[in-house]
Design an enzyme around this catalytic site. Structure first.
Site: not given
Lengths: 406, 426
Positions: B176, B348, B353, B412
């Site tokens: 992301c 967002k 997202h 992540f």
């Protein structure tokens, strides 16, 4: 890219695992001294395609925590393992201060799928299950950890967790091109002062049918036995044999290496990426331009070449003609094609070749010919400069020049 | 490479073109009108059946293709539209001849269920497992698109062909944070003098059934399905996860002097970039926020900017309990008492997202915020979280002069990437 001594880039660590074995000695012994490989080509498990499987590894040696091993799929374990070998080789393993400033560029694909789950779902769908069957099965059968194993950047993430490499972290994708760009951009960043020490490389698990399926759609894969790339290319459309490989390099500025008293395997004199749309002659034109760009760096001795020939007929025959021209001109002495030994490892192919080129320079010798003696000519003595090339199976033209450090 | 230099003696990087597509619409004008009106693009998923799913909402971009297409086909199309807008605004090169490099954040790819299903259904072989049968079938087909769109380099390769960018395109993924990483690669290349211009893109058209289920299994998604527009609630006490979304953002970056020399309008300056890898956990941040804090501090150092110069923060602000807490904690640690005076909002809350694209889209909106002097709100902020004492620009856009924006992107795998975007003049 010039190579004034002040901004030399050194290769100070190489981590390499493949079907030949683990580490530099194993690769040298098999490819240069004729020792037996650790794992033979596997022609049955993935028939009709042969695959070079990974040599047996003791994962605990580089990934001590079993919990970490369980959080990874095979390709990530291979990469984390090879990264550990490279850090060991460079003397940086456990040097938390330097590791916290070490930048990382990983070349990666991704996703290993749960083939059993896929098979059950496909069978159910084929029997006329309604549309919601797919949702239901995926929710019940997918493992959350598998998703993390499918994210391309999670190899870098695992290397950070296991080996504490915590500078910047980028993951490049795109088959061979990714590996070329990873090495190239790391070198350019070091030269420009945008980082001093990098961990660069990748890993590919070839022992998986999901990737073989994707490559089969493009009719890229060789069907048959353990045949060197030149012979494959001479047979119809030829074909690629994929192989499980993990390859990481530690590359750093000469100043950074000297400050910690580290001698290099070799100097990385230049790395060049290129791209063509692969109409006949286009990849060769890229290679001609790249070689012209390297010309000012080349010494008087003919080059030893570690070729990225894949065995796919069109690019391999084009590359072969390119090298034969250089041999005729006395600019190239001999060509070796590692894919005849360890197979194509997509994103990992180029970092592995740079490692093998550096290994030859540091061991002051070259690899045994494999196959066609007209191109794999004998080479005696110590190569001062080794050129490594990439003619990716789909895209990805690249070149690197590696040279001896006195 | 021109003569204008930043505080570290490096070439200055200008932004001269921008483009965006999101669930709010195509183009900067439509997106900006919606964002400043506090409108959400989140809606019920109609692309695939949502039976058995805990999350049935998303910010899919459904106005490009009437039917479900392969994810990389949509990703490529979104990127193309955003890049078209950016290149046109920059007025650089000529159509199909962009005089610079391409850095592109793209979602990971693989064969998807419709393709697998078709291969399996068409397989004549009954030998071996499902993959053996599909492989036999694949060898009988000659579907170039099916093959190429399962290659990781394909989307960027096609964009490189369309726009005529120079050299080998770079496809990248930092989860992301990918969009921000693409921008960082472009900034670094221009600072090195490797190129005078870079086309940087983040794109994501990868909402398909399995992708959604994967995030659901990680308990990362909002399940506030009743009112889709109210589901994404960054920094609110009742936030319960992010909302997956699609879109693309593109920017033309240029050497400042090269841009000036050709008479380009300079929209903003990429003042600082930095990145810091976390080594704590595959999906969670180091509890004390130290890697995020380091990333922000290094970005300020890279820009040579003081804490008091930042006057807007475009938050990562995913609406997950974990992210928003960590981001708030880290911002407070870096900015100290200054934080109370800095408006912080999350795009967002309205566009969801956009994953791989988020960093690029939010950079575009950050520049727009500077240019317009209007800060988009964080909508759905009805129940403030007492542990997050930030000025989140709740619910209503705010007019305010903005000259330096911090844009955060976290992903992540321990990815933490930040950008500092400043107003012209450099």
């Amino acid at each position: 890219m010039s190579t004034a001594p002040a901004d030399e880039i050194w290769i100070t660590g190489i981590g390499l695992i493949s079907s030949l074995g683990e580490g530099l000695d194993a690769h040298w012994q098999v490819m240069a001294e004729g020792a037996d490989r650790a794992a033979p080509i596997d022609t049955t498990r993935f028939a009709p395609f042969p695959v070079y499987p990974m040599a047996p590894l003791e994962l605990d040696k580089q990934i001590p925590r079993r919990a970490d091993q369980r959080q990874m799929e095979t390709w990530q374990r291979l990469g984390t393992y090879a990264a550990g070998l490279a850090l060991d080789d460079s003397g940086l393993k456990g040097d938390l201060d330097r590791l916290s400033r070490m930048d990382m560029i990983v070349a990666a694909g991704g996703g290993e799928r749960d083939l059993e789950v896929d098979g059950q779902i496909l069978a159910g769908l084929a029997q006329g299950a309604d549309e919601t069957f797919l949702n239901e099965r995926l929710i019940n059968d997918l493992r959350p950890t598998l998703f993390l194993a499918q994210l391309s950047n999670l190899l870098a993430g695992n290397i950070a967790i296991v080996h504490k490499v915590t500078g910047s972290s980028r993951t490049f994708m795109g088959e061979e091109s990714a590996g070329i760009s990873a090495v190239e951009i790391a070198a350019r960043r070091i030269r420009a002062g945008q980082g001093e020490v990098f961990l660069v490389g990748g890993a590919y698990n070839a022992e998986r049918k999901d990737m073989l399926l994707s490559l089969a759609l493009g009719h890229m894969l060789w069907q048959g036995g353990d045949v060197p790339v030149w012979a494959r290319a001479a047979s119809g459309n030829g074909g690629v044999v994929t192989g499980s490989v993990g390859a990481f390099l530690v590359i750093e500025s000469r100043a950074h290496a000297e400050a910690r008293g580290k001698r290099p395997h070799a100097r990385l004199a230049s790395v060049l990426s290129g791209r063509s749309r692969r109409k006949p002659g286009e990849a060769r034109a890229v290679a001609e331009r790249q070689l012209a760009e390297l010309a000012p760096l080349l010494g008087s001795e003919p080059l030893a070449v570690v070729s990225g020939a894949s065995g796919l007929a069109a690019p391999t025959l084009e590359e072969r003609a390119f090298h034969e021209g250089l041999i005729a001109d006395g600019r190239v002495a001999a060509v070796r094609a590692p894919q005849s030994w360890i197979g194509n490892s997509l994103e990992t192919t180029f970092p592995a070749q740079v490692g093998l080129a550096a290994l030859a320079v540091s061991r002051q010798g070259f690899y045994l010919p494999k196959g066609d003696a007209a191109i794999e000519r004998p080479f005696d003595g110590a190569p001062r400069q080794v050129l490594t090339t990439s003619w990716g199976f789909w895209r990805g033209e690249g070149m690197a020049l590696v040279e001896a450090v006195d | 490479m021109g003569v204008t230099r930043d505080h570290l003696g490096r070439p200055v990087v200008a932004i001269t073109g921008m483009g965006v597509v999101s669930s709010l619409g195509q183009g900067i004008d439509d997106n900006w009108a919606a964002l400043t009106a506090g409108r959400s693009g989140i809606h019920r998923i109609t692309r695939f059946p949502t039976e058995h799913l805990r999350t049935t909402i998303a910010g899919t971009v459904d106005f490009i293709f009437p039917e479900e297409v392969r994810s990389p086909v949509l990703s490529e199309r979104l990127a193309h539209l955003a890049a078209d807008e950016a290149v046109a605004q920059a007025g650089i090169g000529s159509p199909g001849d962009f005089p610079g490099m391409l850095f592109m954040a793209v979602p990971p790819v693989e064969l998807e269920w419709p393709a697998r299903r078709d291969l399996f259904a068409a397989a004549s072989s009954a030998e071996g497992d499902a993959y053996d049968r599909m492989i036999v079938r694949a060898l009988q087909e000659n579907d170039v698109d099916a093959y190429e769109f399962a290659l990781y380099g394909c989307v960027a390769d096609r964009i490189a062909d369309s726009f005529g960018t120079r050299g080998s395109p770079v496809s990248l993924s930092t989860a992301c944070a990918s969009g921000a990483s693409a921008i960082q690669l472009g900034v670094e290349a221009i600072r090195r003098g490797d190129t005078d211009a870079a086309l940087v893109i983040g794109t994501d058209g990868s909402i398909h059934i399995e992708g959604l289920i994967r995030f659901q299994l990680l308990s990362a998604l909002s399940t506030n399905n009743e009112d889709p527009t109210a589901a994404s609630r960054p920094f609110s006490k009742n936030r319960d996860g992010f909302v997956m979304a699609e879109g693309a953002g593109a920017l033309v970056l240029e050497d400042y002097d090269a841009a000036r020399a050709r008479g380009a309008k300079i929209l903003g300056i990429m003042r600082g970039i930095a990145e810091k890898q976390d080594d704590f956990h595959r999906t969670r941040s180091t509890p004390d926020g130290s890697p995020v804090i380091a990333a922000i501090r290094q970005t300020l150092d890279d820009a040579g900017a003081g804490l008091d110069e930042v006057n807007y923060i475009n938050a990562h602000g995913t609406s997950t309990p974990e992210n928003d807490k960590m981001e708030a904690l880290s911002l407070a640690a870096v900015f100290g008492e200054h934080i109370a005076g800095i408006p912080i909002s999350s795009n967002k809350s309205m566009i969801g997202h956009t994953l791989t694209a988020a960093g690029a889209i939010e950079a575009v909106f950050s520049v727009k915020t500077i240019l317009e002097g209007v800060i988009p709100p964080t909508i759905n902020h009805d129940v403030p979280d007492p542990s997050i004492p930030l000025d989140v620009v709740p619910n209503v856009a705010r007019a305010a002069p903005v000259s330096l924006v911090l844009s955060n992107s976290f992903g992540f795998g321990g990815q933490n990437a930040c950008l500092l975007i400043g107003a012209e003049p450099a």
